[in-house]
Every structure is written in structure tokens, then in C-alpha cells.
Design an enzyme around this catalytic site. Structure first.
Site, PDB file in Angstrom:
ATOM      1  N   PRO A  12       0.298   7.823  82.564  1.00 56.82           N
ATOM      2  CA  PRO A  12       0.496   7.028  81.284  1.00 56.82           C
ATOM      3  C   PRO A  12       1.430   5.981  81.449  1.00 56.82           C
ATOM      4  CG  PRO A  12       1.452   9.298  80.990  1.00 56.82           C
ATOM      5  CD  PRO A  12       0.670   9.332  82.234  1.00 56.82           C
ATOM      6  N   ASN A  13       0.959   4.864  80.951  1.00 59.82           N
ATOM      7  CA  ASN A  13       1.806   3.635  80.783  1.00 59.82           C
ATOM      8  C   ASN A  13       1.793   2.794  82.052  1.00 59.82           C
ATOM      9  OD1 ASN A  13       2.438   3.828  78.055  1.00 59.82           O
ATOM     10  ND2 ASN A  13       3.870   5.570  78.724  1.00 59.82           N
ATOM     11  N   ARG A  20       6.086  -3.877  81.564  1.00 59.76           N
ATOM     12  CA  ARG A  20       6.959  -2.783  81.167  1.00 59.76           C
ATOM     13  C   ARG A  20       8.167  -2.569  81.977  1.00 59.76           C
ATOM     14  NH1 ARG A  20       5.710   3.303  83.012  1.00 59.76           N
ATOM     15  NH2 ARG A  20       7.195   4.425  81.507  1.00 59.76           N
ATOM     16  N   TYR A  25      11.188  -0.749  86.748  1.00 59.36           N
ATOM     17  CA  TYR A  25       9.678  -0.550  87.472  1.00 59.36           C
ATOM     18  C   TYR A  25       9.347  -1.868  88.505  1.00 59.36           C
ATOM     19  CZ  TYR A  25       9.663   3.369  84.517  1.00 59.36           C
ATOM     20  OH  TYR A  25       9.942   4.616  83.861  1.00 59.36           O
ATOM     21  N   ASN A  76       1.475  10.036  90.601  1.00 57.72           N
ATOM     22  CA  ASN A  76       2.336   9.421  89.863  1.00 57.72           C
ATOM     23  C   ASN A  76       2.141   9.810  88.468  1.00 57.72           C
ATOM     24  OD1 ASN A  76       4.569   8.295  88.343  1.00 57.72           O
ATOM     25  ND2 ASN A  76       4.736   6.279  89.098  1.00 57.72           N
ATOM     26  N   ALA A  79       5.498  10.145  82.679  1.00 59.83           N
ATOM     27  CA  ALA A  79       6.064  11.177  81.724  1.00 59.83           C
ATOM     28  C   ALA A  79       5.706  12.358  81.806  1.00 59.83           C
ATOM     29  CB  ALA A  79       6.176  10.481  80.513  1.00 59.83           C
ATOM     30  N   HIS A  82       7.443  15.537  84.046  1.00 56.21           N
ATOM     31  CA  HIS A  82       8.564  16.214  83.283  1.00 56.21           C
ATOM     32  C   HIS A  82       8.291  17.421  82.581  1.00 56.21           C
ATOM     33  CE1 HIS A  82      10.472  12.862  85.056  1.00 56.21           C
ATOM     34  NE2 HIS A  82       9.804  11.905  84.206  1.00 56.21           N
ATOM     35  N   GLU A 100       4.034  13.626  95.374  1.00 51.96           N
ATOM     36  CA  GLU A 100       4.197  13.010  93.903  1.00 51.96           C
ATOM     37  C   GLU A 100       4.959  11.756  94.244  1.00 51.96           C
ATOM     38  OE1 GLU A 100       5.111  15.461  90.577  1.00 51.96           O
ATOM     39  OE2 GLU A 100       6.821  14.216  90.351  1.00 51.96           O
ATOM     40  N   HIS A 102       7.542   8.572  92.537  1.00 49.49           N
ATOM     41  CA  HIS A 102       7.987   7.572  91.348  1.00 49.49           C
ATOM     42  C   HIS A 102       8.513   6.299  91.790  1.00 49.49           C
ATOM     43  CE1 HIS A 102       7.543  11.140  88.724  1.00 49.49           C
ATOM     44  NE2 HIS A 102       7.990  12.026  89.670  1.00 49.49           N
ATOM     45  N   LEU A 103       8.134   5.257  90.928  1.00 44.28           N
ATOM     46  CA  LEU A 103       8.557   3.941  91.494  1.00 44.28           C
ATOM     47  C   LEU A 103      10.153   4.131  91.194  1.00 44.28           C
ATOM     48  CD1 LEU A 103       5.904   2.199  88.996  1.00 44.28           C
ATOM     49  CD2 LEU A 103       6.346   1.575  91.702  1.00 44.28           C
ATOM     50  N   ARG A 109      18.658   8.560  86.656  1.00 42.96           N
ATOM     51  CA  ARG A 109      18.317   8.273  85.345  1.00 42.96           C
ATOM     52  C   ARG A 109      18.549   9.178  84.340  1.00 42.96           C
ATOM     53  NH1 ARG A 109      12.455   5.660  84.857  1.00 42.96           N
ATOM     54  NH2 ARG A 109      13.353   4.865  82.843  1.00 42.96           N
ATOM     55  N   ARG A 113      14.649  13.371  82.909  1.00 41.11           N
ATOM     56  CA  ARG A 113      13.717  12.786  83.836  1.00 41.11           C
ATOM     57  C   ARG A 113      13.981  13.429  85.283  1.00 41.11           C
ATOM     58  NH1 ARG A 113      11.097   8.366  81.749  1.00 41.11           N
ATOM     59  NH2 ARG A 113      12.388   7.280  80.174  1.00 41.11           N
TER      60      ARG A 113
HETATM   61  C1  DQA Z   1       8.159   7.043  86.643  1.00 38.05           C
HETATM   62  C2  DQA Z   1       9.350   8.068  86.163  1.00 38.05           C
HETATM   63  C3  DQA Z   1       9.111   8.558  84.663  1.00 38.05           C
HETATM   64  O1  DQA Z   1      10.110   9.084  84.231  1.00 38.05           O
HETATM   65  C4  DQA Z   1       8.365   7.605  83.783  1.00 38.05           C
HETATM   66  O2  DQA Z   1       8.064   8.411  82.388  1.00 38.05           O
HETATM   67  C5  DQA Z   1       7.358   6.934  83.983  1.00 38.05           C
HETATM   68  C6  DQA Z   1       7.359   6.398  85.248  1.00 38.05           C
HETATM   69  C7  DQA Z   1       8.426   6.231  87.804  1.00 38.05           C
HETATM   70  O3  DQA Z   1       7.362   6.062  88.561  1.00 38.05           O
HETATM   71  O4  DQA Z   1       9.351   6.026  88.184  1.00 38.05           O
HETATM   72  O5  DQA Z   1       6.625   6.327  83.419  1.00 38.05           O
HETATM   73  O6  DQA Z   1       7.248   8.102  86.982  1.00 38.05           O
END
Ligand code: DQA
Length: 151
Positions: A12-13, A20, A25, A76, A79, A82, A100, A102-103, A109, A113
Site C-alpha cells: 500500500p501507498n 509521497r 522515500y 515490500n 505498512a 508491521h 523483504e 524497505h526503502l 524510524r 515500524r
Molecule cells: C516502507 C516502511 C513502512 O513502515 C511504511 O509503512 C511504508 C514503506 C518502506 O519501504 O520503507 O509504506 O515499507
């Protein structure tokens, strides 16, 4: 040797990358990241498919359907990392080596997270290297497949 088939799933997102929270990111869009990952010279023939969804169920279905189709998954879960036990269960169910990514560096953080439940189903986690984390993950899967899992 057949190309190594890898599926990259973004949660998501992540479709909003480039707009964003650029300070967290970066400024690349997801399409720009995917192009960089696709065009990188890995030294092995790889074929990479990409999937993005804001929907937990779609991500779970896609993981389930990847059985017998892919040698590796990079995810990835954003959210969902978590708290989605359902995505963790999907990763465990298909038994495909999964990395897995994460950017951002999730350990630098907010407290909420710093724990990833989905990571428990993965062979490893790459966090904090921006788009390059996806390229590192492809290399990690290639190495895992070629060299084997024992270290
Ligand atoms: C993320 C880190 C997550 O905590 C966050 O909710 C994201 C992006 C990252 O790629 O750093 O949406 O997965």
C-alpha cells in the site's frame, strides 16, 4: 540455464512514490524504480514481474498464485509488514524464497515500524537503501538459488 523468474510485490501507498514523503522515500516513482531494477545487469538471466496493490487480500492472492511460477519473491509489504499475519502466512504457505525490502531504514524510524511480522517468513530483509534495495534483493535471491541456502 532457464532465466530465474522473480516476482516483486509492492504494498500500500507505494504507488504514490515520487510524491509521497520524498524526504523519507526519495523522489523516484515506482515505475522509475521498476525500470532501474529491470534494466540492471545481474550477470544471470533474470525475468522480473512487478505487482503493486493497496489491498491486503490481493497481495495474499498474488503470493498464493505465484507457486510453481516463480523461483523467488521480493516483497515490500509497506505498512502491512508491521501487522499482517495473513501476509506472513501466505509467504510461509508458498515456500518460495522471499526477501523483504524497505526503502527506508525501519529501525531508524517510529517504534511501531521497528517490528516486521512478515519478515519472519523471509530468508532476509534489506532496509534503508532506497530503490537499490530491490536490486540487492534480486542479487540475494540469485545467490540463494545458485549457491544454496546453507551458509
Ligand atoms: C516502507 C516502511 C513502512 O513502515 C511504511 O509503512 C511504508 C514503506 C518502506 O519501504 O520503507 O509504506 O515499507
Amino acid at each position: 540455464m532457464q532465466p530465474i523468474k522473480i516476482l516483486i510485490i509492492n504494498g500500500p501507498n507505494l504507488n504514490l512514490l515520487g510524491v509521497r514523503e520524498k524526504n523519507v522515500y526519495g523522489s523516484l516513482t515506482l515505475e522509475e524504480i521498476n525500470n532501474k531494477v529491470k534494466n540492471f545487469q545481474y550477470g544471470y538471466e533474470v525475468s522480473i514481474d512487478f505487482f503493486q496493490s493497496n489491498n491486503e487480500g490481493e497481495i495474499i492472492t498474488t503470493i498464493g498464485e505465484s507457486m510453481y511460477k516463480y523461483s523467488g519473491i521480493i516483497i515490500n509489504p509497506a505498512a502491512y509488514s508491521h501487522y499482517s499475519i495473513a501476509i506472513l502466512d501466505a509467504i510461509r504457505s508458498v515456500n518460495i524464497p522471499t526477501v523483504e525490502v524497505h526503502l527506508s531504514n525501519i529501525y531508524k524510524r517510529e517504534e511501531y515500524r521497528r517490528k516486521s511480522v512478515t519478515a519472519e517468513g523471509c530468508i532476509g530483509v534489506i532496509t534503508g537503501f532506497g530503490y537499490f534495495g530491490y536490486i540487492m534483493s534480486v542479487n540475494a535471491i540469485i545467490n540463494y538459488i545458485i549457491e544454496g541456502s546453507s551458509f
